[in-house]
Scaffold this active site. Structure first.
Site, PDB file in Angstrom:
ATOM      1  N   ARG A   1      -9.861   6.406  -4.293  1.00 33.12           N
ATOM      2  CA  ARG A   1      -9.095   7.561  -4.776  1.00 33.12           C
ATOM      3  C   ARG A   1      -9.459   7.880  -6.234  1.00 33.12           C
ATOM      4  O   ARG A   1      -9.630   9.029  -6.601  1.00 33.12           O
ATOM      5  CB  ARG A   1      -7.591   7.265  -4.628  1.00 33.12           C
ATOM      6  CG  ARG A   1      -6.725   8.500  -4.713  1.00 33.12           C
ATOM      7  CD  ARG A   1      -5.439   8.299  -3.950  1.00 33.12           C
ATOM      8  NE  ARG A   1      -4.460   9.322  -4.244  1.00 33.12           N
ATOM      9  CZ  ARG A   1      -4.390  10.497  -3.609  1.00 33.12           C
ATOM     10  NH1 ARG A   1      -5.258  10.778  -2.660  1.00 33.12           N
ATOM     11  NH2 ARG A   1      -3.458  11.354  -3.928  1.00 33.12           N
TER      12      ARG A   1
ATOM     13  N   CYS B   1      -1.356   1.619 -10.604  1.00 35.31           N
ATOM     14  CA  CYS B   1      -2.247   1.172  -9.534  1.00 35.31           C
ATOM     15  C   CYS B   1      -3.648   1.742  -9.692  1.00 35.31           C
ATOM     16  O   CYS B   1      -4.598   1.019  -9.948  1.00 35.31           O
ATOM     17  CB  CYS B   1      -1.681   1.612  -8.189  1.00 35.31           C
ATOM     18  SG  CYS B   1       0.055   1.254  -8.027  1.00 35.31           S
TER      19      CYS B   1
ATOM     20  N   ARG C   1       0.834  -1.222   0.000  1.00 35.18           N
ATOM     21  CA  ARG C   1       0.000   0.000   0.000  1.00 35.18           C
ATOM     22  C   ARG C   1       0.855   1.252   0.000  1.00 35.18           C
ATOM     23  O   ARG C   1       0.429   2.300   0.472  1.00 35.18           O
ATOM     24  CB  ARG C   1      -0.859   0.035   1.265  1.00 35.18           C
ATOM     25  CG  ARG C   1      -1.525  -1.243   1.586  1.00 35.18           C
ATOM     26  CD  ARG C   1      -1.950  -1.244   3.030  1.00 35.18           C
ATOM     27  NE  ARG C   1      -3.344  -0.854   3.166  1.00 35.18           N
ATOM     28  CZ  ARG C   1      -3.942  -0.650   4.329  1.00 35.18           C
ATOM     29  NH1 ARG C   1      -3.277  -0.785   5.443  1.00 35.18           N
ATOM     30  NH2 ARG C   1      -5.200  -0.306   4.381  1.00 35.18           N
TER      31      ARG C   1
ATOM     32  N   ARG D   1       4.396   4.838 -16.517  1.00 37.22           N
ATOM     33  CA  ARG D   1       3.375   3.826 -16.807  1.00 37.22           C
ATOM     34  C   ARG D   1       1.973   4.431 -16.719  1.00 37.22           C
ATOM     35  O   ARG D   1       1.644   5.094 -15.751  1.00 37.22           O
ATOM     36  CB  ARG D   1       3.509   2.646 -15.832  1.00 37.22           C
ATOM     37  CG  ARG D   1       4.718   1.781 -16.182  1.00 37.22           C
ATOM     38  CD  ARG D   1       4.916   0.687 -15.188  1.00 37.22           C
ATOM     39  NE  ARG D   1       5.239   1.220 -13.877  1.00 37.22           N
ATOM     40  CZ  ARG D   1       5.310   0.472 -12.776  1.00 37.22           C
ATOM     41  NH1 ARG D   1       5.056  -0.810 -12.840  1.00 37.22           N
ATOM     42  NH2 ARG D   1       5.633   1.017 -11.635  1.00 37.22           N
TER      43      ARG D   1
ATOM     44  N   LYS E   1      -7.517  -3.718  -0.550  1.00 41.39           N
ATOM     45  CA  LYS E   1      -6.521  -3.029  -1.375  1.00 41.39           C
ATOM     46  C   LYS E   1      -7.193  -2.357  -2.585  1.00 41.39           C
ATOM     47  O   LYS E   1      -6.915  -1.198  -2.924  1.00 41.39           O
ATOM     48  CB  LYS E   1      -5.466  -4.041  -1.839  1.00 41.39           C
ATOM     49  CG  LYS E   1      -4.614  -3.601  -2.984  1.00 41.39           C
ATOM     50  CD  LYS E   1      -3.678  -2.491  -2.572  1.00 41.39           C
ATOM     51  CE  LYS E   1      -3.150  -1.774  -3.786  1.00 41.39           C
ATOM     52  NZ  LYS E   1      -1.864  -1.194  -3.610  1.00 41.39           N
TER      53      LYS E   1
ATOM     54  N   TYR F   1       3.845  10.142 -14.564  1.00 43.24           N
ATOM     55  CA  TYR F   1       2.409  10.128 -14.232  1.00 43.24           C
ATOM     56  C   TYR F   1       2.067  11.035 -13.074  1.00 43.24           C
ATOM     57  O   TYR F   1       0.909  11.407 -12.898  1.00 43.24           O
ATOM     58  CB  TYR F   1       1.913   8.700 -14.016  1.00 43.24           C
ATOM     59  CG  TYR F   1       2.159   8.099 -12.644  1.00 43.24           C
ATOM     60  CD1 TYR F   1       3.328   7.407 -12.359  1.00 43.24           C
ATOM     61  CD2 TYR F   1       1.205   8.207 -11.627  1.00 43.24           C
ATOM     62  CE1 TYR F   1       3.542   6.842 -11.123  1.00 43.24           C
ATOM     63  CE2 TYR F   1       1.407   7.639 -10.385  1.00 43.24           C
ATOM     64  CZ  TYR F   1       2.579   6.964 -10.127  1.00 43.24           C
ATOM     65  OH  TYR F   1       2.785   6.412  -8.880  1.00 43.24           O
TER      66      TYR F   1
HETATM   67  N1  SAJ Z   1      -3.999  12.463  -8.991  1.00 42.57           N
HETATM   68  C1  SAJ Z   1      -4.853  13.489  -9.377  1.00 42.57           C
HETATM   69  N2  SAJ Z   1      -5.439  14.233  -8.413  1.00 42.57           N
HETATM   70  C2  SAJ Z   1      -5.215  14.012  -7.082  1.00 42.57           C
HETATM   71  C3  SAJ Z   1      -4.371  12.956  -6.695  1.00 42.57           C
HETATM   72  C4  SAJ Z   1      -3.766  12.202  -7.684  1.00 42.57           C
HETATM   73  O1  SAJ Z   1      -5.084  13.719 -10.575  1.00 42.57           O
HETATM   74  O2  SAJ Z   1      -5.775  14.759  -6.265  1.00 42.57           O
HETATM   75  C5  SAJ Z   1      -3.366  11.612 -10.024  1.00 42.57           C
HETATM   76  C6  SAJ Z   1      -1.841  11.659  -9.994  1.00 42.57           C
HETATM   77  O3  SAJ Z   1      -1.355  12.772 -10.697  1.00 42.57           O
HETATM   78  C7  SAJ Z   1      -1.494  10.329 -10.637  1.00 42.57           C
HETATM   79  C8  SAJ Z   1      -2.619   9.420 -10.164  1.00 42.57           C
HETATM   80  O4  SAJ Z   1      -3.656  10.268  -9.739  1.00 42.57           O
HETATM   81  O5  SAJ Z   1      -1.555  10.421 -12.060  1.00 42.57           O
HETATM   82  C9  SAJ Z   1      -2.250   8.475  -9.028  1.00 42.57           C
HETATM   83  O6  SAJ Z   1      -1.352   9.106  -8.111  1.00 42.57           O
HETATM   84  P1  SAJ Z   1      -1.450   8.894  -6.523  1.00 42.57           P
HETATM   85  O7  SAJ Z   1      -0.360   9.663  -5.898  1.00 42.57           O
HETATM   86  O8  SAJ Z   1      -2.822   9.184  -6.073  1.00 42.57           O
HETATM   87  O9  SAJ Z   1      -1.280   7.341  -6.317  1.00 42.57           O
HETATM   88  P2  SAJ Z   1      -0.200   6.242  -6.797  1.00 42.57           P
HETATM   89  O10 SAJ Z   1      -0.786   5.518  -7.964  1.00 42.57           O
HETATM   90  O11 SAJ Z   1       1.151   6.800  -6.961  1.00 42.57           O
HETATM   91  O12 SAJ Z   1      -0.201   5.268  -5.519  1.00 42.57           O
HETATM   92  C10 SAJ Z   1      -1.421   4.695  -5.104  1.00 42.57           C
HETATM   93  C11 SAJ Z   1      -1.594   4.917  -3.586  1.00 42.57           C
HETATM   94  N3  SAJ Z   1      -2.960   4.584  -3.195  1.00 42.57           N
HETATM   95  C12 SAJ Z   1      -3.713   5.455  -2.464  1.00 42.57           C
HETATM   96  O13 SAJ Z   1      -3.328   6.536  -2.131  1.00 42.57           O
HETATM   97  C13 SAJ Z   1      -5.073   4.969  -2.073  1.00 42.57           C
HETATM   98  C14 SAJ Z   1      -0.589   4.037  -2.828  1.00 42.57           C
HETATM   99  O14 SAJ Z   1      -0.806   4.116  -1.423  1.00 42.57           O
HETATM  100  C15 SAJ Z   1      -0.715   2.575  -3.287  1.00 42.57           C
HETATM  101  O15 SAJ Z   1       0.188   1.711  -2.605  1.00 42.57           O
HETATM  102  C16 SAJ Z   1      -0.387   2.544  -4.762  1.00 42.57           C
HETATM  103  O16 SAJ Z   1      -1.404   3.315  -5.437  1.00 42.57           O
HETATM  104  C17 SAJ Z   1      -0.389   1.091  -5.209  1.00 42.57           C
HETATM  105  O17 SAJ Z   1       0.708   0.546  -5.411  1.00 42.57           O
HETATM  106  O18 SAJ Z   1      -1.455   0.487  -5.307  1.00 42.57           O
END
Ligand code: SAJ
Length: 419
Positions: free
Chosen positions: A227, A274, A168, A338, A220, A330
């Site tokens: 989100r 993710c 996570r 990715r 998970k 990303y």
């Molecule tokens: N994003 C937005 N607006 C926001 C927040 C994020 O557009 O307000 C976009 C980001 O720019 C990005 C995408 O969403 O493109 C995802 O980024 P993120 O920082 O929200 O998440 P990840 O994919 O880097 O990591 C997530 C996390 N999950 C949650 O916060 C619920 C992390 O804790 C997980 O372990 C990870 O997925 C995973 O490996 O599953």
């Protein structure tokens, strides 16, 4: 000293292997990719993540982390392989969208079978659709001839224990979150949960919470889907704000002053391996009841096309427009492209015949045509700049900096440029 085999040395497997190796385990890191094995044995890392190189080097130097392509017998097998999306096969019309490709999980499990011994613990960390541990992993492990935990009546001491312990951690803060975050353990039975709990207690400072394997899988997926849906809501608000002519950022800031409202940030879409992927694993399990989940995915996936529309509007009247795309990763602070919406925007612009210069200070590999090595190269000659990733290096710019290159239109999809 306990011996642990980690299968898959990617964004999760490598930091996890290094963490166990620096907490008293003998770790064998296994990857099918010979380039990754060579890079790690050479003392380098193939992933950019704060602090990772130091901890991996310490682990390798201590002799507690060995990296190889061949699996060896061990006490614990930890599966941290990718679970990408594939399009459902023809004839699966009931599927709502893409589905999980479990081929890496299957082949990792199959490779463990000849090495399995009674009393071993097998942990699946990869994110998977609900019931994968029970319906896919356990039957493969049962081919070893050993009794497997959780199968009716198998409560002897010599059985193989199995648990799903989803990772996570947030890319960009992986090492810190590996230690600090609470951990969910889904054992196939109580003994499996206990064994996995003892394993992670070696370095996890957060709480370790036990449940069954299928609940852990769903937990998970729910986290990342929560989100995704909330980002989709923010993106939809941004689309409405454009139509009614208000500043969505100001509106969100004011709405978030409510004590029970926390609207996320709109942007060019959702990327990474993710959040852009996992909601489909829930949709796959129950396509007929996951309208909200599927719609959110489509809203977020539609954002790059919307950004391209904005660029085309801005380019009207400009002959042979040149567009500078700033950011390819990303999200901020990572080099990971990715599922990156920024890459999709660049590809869509190029397919529309637009001359695009892309630059990302963190992404060193060539991932798109027209990628350049400096901000200067991207902005020189550009008529329109599109901010796609809010890296510090990009947010430090002001609109005036961009204008100083004679680039008069800035589309800041991240709302990150200095005022
Ligand atoms: N994003 C937005 N607006 C926001 C927040 C994020 O557009 O307000 C976009 C980001 O720019 C990005 C995408 O969403 O493109 C995802 O980024 P993120 O920082 O929200 O998440 P990840 O994919 O880097 O990591 C997530 C996390 N999950 C949650 O916060 C619920 C992390 O804790 C997980 O372990 C990870 O997925 C995973 O490996 O599953």
């Amino acid at each position: 000293m306990k011996r642990l085999c980690v299968l898959g040395l990617g964004y999760i497997g490598l930091p996890t292997a290094a963490m166990f190796a620096t907490h008293g385990f003998e770790v064998i890191g296994v990857d099918i990719n010979d380039r990754i094995v060579d890079v790690l044995n050479y003392g380098d890392v193939h992933i950019q993540e704060p602090g990772l190189k130091t901890v991996v080097q310490a682990a390798v130097k201590s002799g507690n982390l060995r990296v190889t392509q061949r699996l060896e017998p061990a006490d614990v097998f930890l599966i941290t392989v990718p679970t990408p999306l594939v399009h459902a096969k023809d004839g699966c019309e009931e599927q709502a969208g893409p589905v999980a490709d479990l081929s890496f999980v299957r082949s990792a499990a199959e490779s463990i079978v000849p090495c399995l011994r009674a009393g071993n613990l097998v942990v699946l960390e990869s994110t998977v659709p609900p019931r994968t541990t029970e319906d896919v992993l356990v039957p493969i492990l049962a081919r070893s001839g050993h009794t497997i935990a959780g199968i009716d009546g198998n409560d002897g001491v010599d059985r193989v224990l199995v648990a799903h312990c989803p990772e996570r951690v947030l890319p960009g803060r992986i090492l810190e979150e590996l230690v600090r975050n609470d951990r969910v353990i889904g054992g196939m039975d109580a003994a499996s949960s206990d064994a996995a709990r003892r394993l992670y207690a070696s370095f996890v400072e957060g709480q370790i919470l036990s449940t069954d394997a299928t609940t852990a899988e769903m937990v998970k997926l729910m986290e990342n889907t929560y989100r995704d849906v909330n980002i989709a809501l923010a993106n939809e608000f941004a689309l409405v704000a454009e139509k009614i002519g208000i500043d969505v950022w100001k509106a969100i800031e004011l709405a978030n002053r409510h004590p029970r409202v926390r609207i996320l940030k709109p942007g060019p879409g959702v990327g990474g391996h993710c959040i852009a992927v996992d909601p489909w694993f829930i949709a796959e399990a129950a396509p007929e009841v996951t309208h909200l989940v599927q719609t959110a995915r489509r809203v977020n996936d539609g954002m790059p096309t919307h950004v391209v529309e904005l660029v085309k509007q801005a380019a009207q009247g400009i002959e042979n427009p040149v567009v500078a795309c700033l950011g390819l990763a990303y999200k901020a602070g990572v080099d990971d492209v990715r599922e990156s919406p920024a890459v999709t925007v660049v590809s869509l612009l190029r397919s529309a015949g637009i001359d695009v210069r892309s630059y990302d200070p963190r992404v060193r590999n060539r991932v798109v045509e027209g990628q350049v090595d400096s901000l200067e190269q991207a902005l020189r000659d550009a008529n329109i700049a599109v901010i796609l990733t809010d890296h510090d290096e990009i947010c430090g710019l002001s609109a005036l900096d961009v204008w100083s290159y004679d680039c008069r239109v800035v589309i800041d999809t991240r709302h990150c440029l200095m005022p």
